[in-house]
Write an enzyme that holds these catalytic residues in place. Structure first.
Site, mmCIF file in Angstrom:
data_model
loop_
_atom_site.group_PDB
_atom_site.id
_atom_site.type_symbol
_atom_site.label_atom_id
_atom_site.label_comp_id
_atom_site.label_asym_id
_atom_site.label_seq_id
_atom_site.Cartn_x
_atom_site.Cartn_y
_atom_site.Cartn_z
ATOM 1 N N PRO A 35 0.828 -1.214 0.000
ATOM 2 C CA PRO A 35 0.000 0.000 0.000
ATOM 3 C C PRO A 35 0.860 1.260 0.000
ATOM 4 O O PRO A 35 2.028 1.207 0.384
ATOM 5 C CB PRO A 35 -0.799 -0.099 1.300
ATOM 6 C CG PRO A 35 -0.482 -1.405 1.913
ATOM 7 C CD PRO A 35 0.659 -2.016 1.200
ATOM 8 N N GLY B 121 2.696 4.563 1.018
ATOM 9 C CA GLY B 121 3.203 5.073 2.291
ATOM 10 C C GLY B 121 3.865 4.038 3.171
ATOM 11 O O GLY B 121 4.206 4.315 4.306
ATOM 12 N N GLY C 294 6.734 2.658 2.537
ATOM 13 C CA GLY C 294 8.189 2.773 2.506
ATOM 14 C C GLY C 294 8.853 2.104 1.318
ATOM 15 O O GLY C 294 10.023 1.753 1.389
ATOM 16 N N THR D 255 9.493 3.445 -1.729
ATOM 17 C CA THR D 255 10.488 4.371 -2.263
ATOM 18 C C THR D 255 11.687 4.442 -1.327
ATOM 19 O O THR D 255 12.840 4.424 -1.754
ATOM 20 C CB THR D 255 9.872 5.760 -2.428
ATOM 21 O OG1 THR D 255 8.636 5.636 -3.117
ATOM 22 C CG2 THR D 255 10.790 6.673 -3.192
ATOM 23 N N GLU E 163 -22.035 7.504 20.614
ATOM 24 C CA GLU E 163 -20.679 7.015 20.888
ATOM 25 C C GLU E 163 -20.640 6.177 22.167
ATOM 26 O O GLU E 163 -19.943 5.159 22.227
ATOM 27 C CB GLU E 163 -19.691 8.184 20.985
ATOM 28 C CG GLU E 163 -19.602 9.051 19.725
ATOM 29 C CD GLU E 163 -19.248 8.264 18.468
ATOM 30 O OE1 GLU E 163 -18.651 7.181 18.579
ATOM 31 O OE2 GLU E 163 -19.602 8.746 17.370
ATOM 32 N N HIS F 187 -21.643 2.670 21.289
ATOM 33 C CA HIS F 187 -20.544 1.859 20.768
ATOM 34 C C HIS F 187 -19.668 1.360 21.918
ATOM 35 O O HIS F 187 -19.296 0.195 21.990
ATOM 36 C CB HIS F 187 -19.649 2.699 19.847
ATOM 37 C CG HIS F 187 -20.212 2.948 18.484
ATOM 38 N ND1 HIS F 187 -20.641 1.948 17.651
ATOM 39 C CD2 HIS F 187 -20.386 4.095 17.787
ATOM 40 C CE1 HIS F 187 -21.054 2.471 16.514
ATOM 41 N NE2 HIS F 187 -20.920 3.779 16.571
HETATM 42 P P1 ADP Z 1 5.741 4.433 -0.657
HETATM 43 O O1 ADP Z 1 6.792 4.628 -1.680
HETATM 44 O O2 ADP Z 1 5.556 3.016 -0.250
HETATM 45 O O3 ADP Z 1 4.447 5.076 -0.991
HETATM 46 P P2 ADP Z 1 7.470 6.102 0.820
HETATM 47 O O4 ADP Z 1 8.725 5.354 0.780
HETATM 48 O O5 ADP Z 1 7.344 7.209 -0.173
HETATM 49 O O6 ADP Z 1 6.237 5.151 0.678
HETATM 50 O O7 ADP Z 1 7.249 6.633 2.290
HETATM 51 C C1 ADP Z 1 6.968 7.976 2.564
HETATM 52 C C2 ADP Z 1 7.610 8.395 3.856
HETATM 53 O O8 ADP Z 1 7.046 7.704 4.955
HETATM 54 C C3 ADP Z 1 9.079 8.078 3.932
HETATM 55 O O9 ADP Z 1 9.830 9.099 3.386
HETATM 56 C C4 ADP Z 1 9.326 7.920 5.410
HETATM 57 O O10 ADP Z 1 9.512 9.156 6.020
HETATM 58 C C5 ADP Z 1 8.023 7.350 5.895
HETATM 59 N N1 ADP Z 1 8.095 5.884 5.989
HETATM 60 C C6 ADP Z 1 7.356 5.012 5.298
HETATM 61 N N2 ADP Z 1 7.655 3.751 5.635
HETATM 62 C C7 ADP Z 1 8.624 3.818 6.566
HETATM 63 C C8 ADP Z 1 9.368 2.840 7.287
HETATM 64 N N3 ADP Z 1 9.150 1.525 7.129
HETATM 65 N N4 ADP Z 1 10.289 3.278 8.163
HETATM 66 C C9 ADP Z 1 10.501 4.587 8.328
HETATM 67 N N5 ADP Z 1 9.851 5.543 7.678
HETATM 68 C C10 ADP Z 1 8.909 5.192 6.803
HETATM 69 ZN ZN ZN Z 2 -21.117 5.170 15.052
HETATM 70 MG MG MG Z 3 6.533 6.126 -3.082
#
Ligand code: ADP
Ligand code: ZN
Ligand code: MG
Length: 613
Positions: free
Chosen positions: A205, A207, A209, A211, A427, A430
């Site tokens: 997914p 974010g 990491g 990249t 709430e 829940h």
């Molecule tokens: P993706 O390429 O999977 O969408 P990114 O590598 O661009 O995600 O992640 C964006 C930012 O989120 C990174 O620059 C970092 O700051 C943070 N991040 C994401 N995953 C990690 C991880 N496993 N450890 C540390 N920081 C992370």
């Molecule tokens: Zn609710």
């Molecule tokens: Mg990325």
């Protein structure tokens, strides 16, 4: 795309110098104008006036400025000047009169000025030329060149990324470590006869990491990192995409050992049969070129391609063949320990108050990706700074988590006491049901502070390590989801609009129970519906059953949700006092944390019998 330090891309250097020279030239021009402006001392006098005064012997001395075509003269102790028309006639008349009247006449040839004069025409021309060059460079460097855009993005970060920066993804790191080893000594693998890694596909997914991981490999191996996004190719005009691919691969090969990172590979390598839309032609061409180049890579030593995607299922199978992106590494959302590790990495350069408990924060952020967690810490730091605090406290962290969960905090909406009571009961409903249904997970926070679209929220942290979920546990989750609506009906006597999301979630879960998990006796142990093509973003099921079955499914879903509702109502009826008290407390304090909720958790509370089959 990265360059070794000290070698700036030529465009950027050009832009830098052009941008510097234009203001410098303007300043120079202003100086010239100031210097070459005709001199005037004293009062202005007309030419006629001068001749009249000269005839009357009142002019004591005169200076002729030949470049300025002006006469400076002194009359009865006062300074005057007069302009001469640009014809020889007046000039000679002036000299004649001066001689006749015996006026001491000096002629200033203004040599320097006459030399500088041409520059006053040249400098503006230069400014215009520079401006054109600058515009041209900006157009080339900016819009048309995605590689340079990537370079600009990367420029900000100097310290190379290492594996230590990637937390909570130990398995992925372990797998990709091999690539680093290969890049460090490309010949060693060849000597053993092992096949070198060519293309690695990072799937996970956004974010999580991906990249970051690719960068870390480059950083660890100390090789150049070229990066481009699949969308960059697709945006381009017909025929350009394929040329770009060729160009890029040539560049990378020249700089081997190197890493070529292709982000959003799915934008480019989407299955050719599935996505037959306009523009597919261009994508085909680009993809074909990519495949050709990939095969060429097998003979180019020291180059490793890393692709990233969050939709590995829609990738063209041709991309995944041997010698191409044949190794897949899954980068998943971090688990609790992973989240803690990520929080620690990102807390390194932040000042945290001693009361901050990152482990608890990790426990409360189920489902957050690394990027989400980095964002939470950053938001909290901003909040703390805005409040003039010296360190980040729990308060800011909690607020940052809430924000991340419910979108950014909108304008504070004021609720009427009536609305507030309704939200509080919803709430509280829940929460009370959740306390009676331990399988749903512990409640860590209840709030009726309006944030984003939601008027309130109950944060329940499900036990994510659980891989097998029993039927009765799902029923408990459903009951908790229906707890809000049940409280509304029980206390207010009618439904409110506040349960919209709850109903959708409950229905979706019930549908899964019936269609995918075979949990309905009426339908039996069958999986209903086949996975949709995956052409579009939804990866749901499409019906593969008769209309009768469809009607039965609907009936079963309704029954399961209805039973959950009844169960929630029963719990709330039995716990009416606790419900009222919790709603009152919520109205009063608006947000209740785990500690505030402790008195409402009664372990001796008996679970009502499971009603549904
Ligand atoms: P993706 O390429 O999977 O969408 P990114 O590598 O661009 O995600 O992640 C964006 C930012 O989120 C990174 O620059 C970092 O700051 C943070 N991040 C994401 N995953 C990690 C991880 N496993 N450890 C540390 N920081 C992370
Ligand atoms: Zn609710
Ligand atoms: Mg990325």
């Amino acid at each position: 795309m990265s360059k070794p330090p000290g070698r700036r891309p030529p465009y950027r250097r050009g832009v830098f110098w052009m941008g510097l020279s234009i203001p410098a030239l303007i300043v120079l021009y202003a100086g010239l104008m100031f210097f070459t402006l005709p001199r005037d001392i004293g009062q202005e006098a007309g030419l006629k006036q001068f001749f009249a005064w000269a005839q009357a012997d009142q002019v004591e001395s005169a200076v002729l400025l030949s470049q300025d075509r002006r006469v400076l003269f002194v009359r009865e102790g006062g300074d005057y000047w007069t302009a001469l028309p640009p014809t020889e006639q007046y000039m000679s008349q002036f000299v004649q009169v001066s001689l006749n009247r015996d006026i001491p006449l000096e002629i200033d040839q203004q040599v320097i000025k006459s030399l500088i004069q041409p520059a006053t025409y040249l400098v503006p021309a230069l400014i215009i030329v520079c401006a054109f060059v600058l515009i041209f460079l900006l157009l080339r460097a900016g819009a048309a060149n995605p590689f340079l855009r990537a370079a600009a993005r990367r420029g900000a970060q100097e310290r190379p990324v290492t594996f230590a920066d990637v937390a909570g993804a130990d398995e992925a790191v372990a797998e990709i470590r091999e690539v680093r080893d290969y890049l460090l000594a490309p010949d060693r693998l060849a000597a053993i006869g092992a096949e070198a890694p060519r293309g690695i596909l990072l799937a996970g997914p956004p974010g999580t990491g991906k990249t970051l991981l690719a960068r870390a490999v480059a950083g660890e191996a100390g090789v150049p990192f070229f990066s481009i996004s699949g969308t960059d190719f697709v945006e381009m005009y017909v025929g350009v995409g394929a040329a770009r691919v060729r160009d890029l691969f040539r560049q990378v090969r020249e700089r081997a050992p190197a890493i070529l990172f292709i982000d959003e590979l799915d934008a480019l390598g989407r299955s050719r049969v599935a996505g037959a839309t306009a523009g597919a032609d261009e994508r085909d061409q680009t993809l074909n070129q990519l495949l050709v180049e990939l095969d060429g890579f097998s003979t180019a030593p020291g180059v490793v391609m890393i692709g990233a995607t969050n939709r590995p299922d829609v990738l063209d199978p041709a991309l995944l063949r041997r010698g191409r992106f044949d190794r897949q590494i899954v980068v998943d959302r971090p688990d609790r320990g992973g989240r803690l590790a990520i929080l620690r990495v990102h807390a390194r350069n932040k000042r945290l108050a001693p009361d901050v408990d990152l482990a608890r924060l990790a426990a409360q952020t189920t489902g957050f990706t690394g990027a989400d967690l980095a964002g939470v810490l950053n938001d909290a730091a901003l909040l703390a700074a805005r409040r003039g605090k010296l360190a980040i406290t729990e308060l800011e962290l909690e607020e940052a988590v809430d924000r991340a969960l419910t979108g950014s905090e909108g304008r504070a909406r004021l609720l009427s006491p009536e609305e507030k009571r309704a939200v509080a009961y919803h709430e509280a409903g829940h929460t009370i049901v959740a306390f009676a249904c331990p399988a749903a997970g512990p409640v860590s926070r209840v709030s009726i502070v309006s944030r984003g679209r939601n008027l309130g929220f109950t944060r329940i942290t499900p036990d994510e390590e659980k891989l097998v979920v029993r039927r009765d546990e799902l029923d408990q989750r459903l009951a908790v989801t229906m707890g809000g609506r049940a409280a509304e009906r029980l206390v207010l006597g009618q439904a409110t609009s506040g349960a919209k999301d709850d109903l959708r979630r409950a229905t979706a879960l019930a549908r899964r129970m019936v269609c995918e998990l075979g949990m309905s006796d009426a339908l039996g142990q069958v999986a209903l519906g086949r996975p949709a093509g995956g052409t579009f973003l939804d990866d749901g099921l499409e019906p593969d059953y008769s209309g009768e079955v469809a009607a039965l499914i609907d009936r079963e879903i309704r029954r399961i949700v209805e039973e959950a509702f009844v169960r929630a109502t029963d719990i709330l009826k039995a716990q009416r006092l606790a419900l009222d008290e919790l709603a009152r407390l919520l109205t009063e304090r608006e947000t209740l944390r785990e500690a505030d909720l402790a008195p409402f958790v009664d372990p001796s509370r008996a679970l009502p019998p499971v009603l549904s089959s």
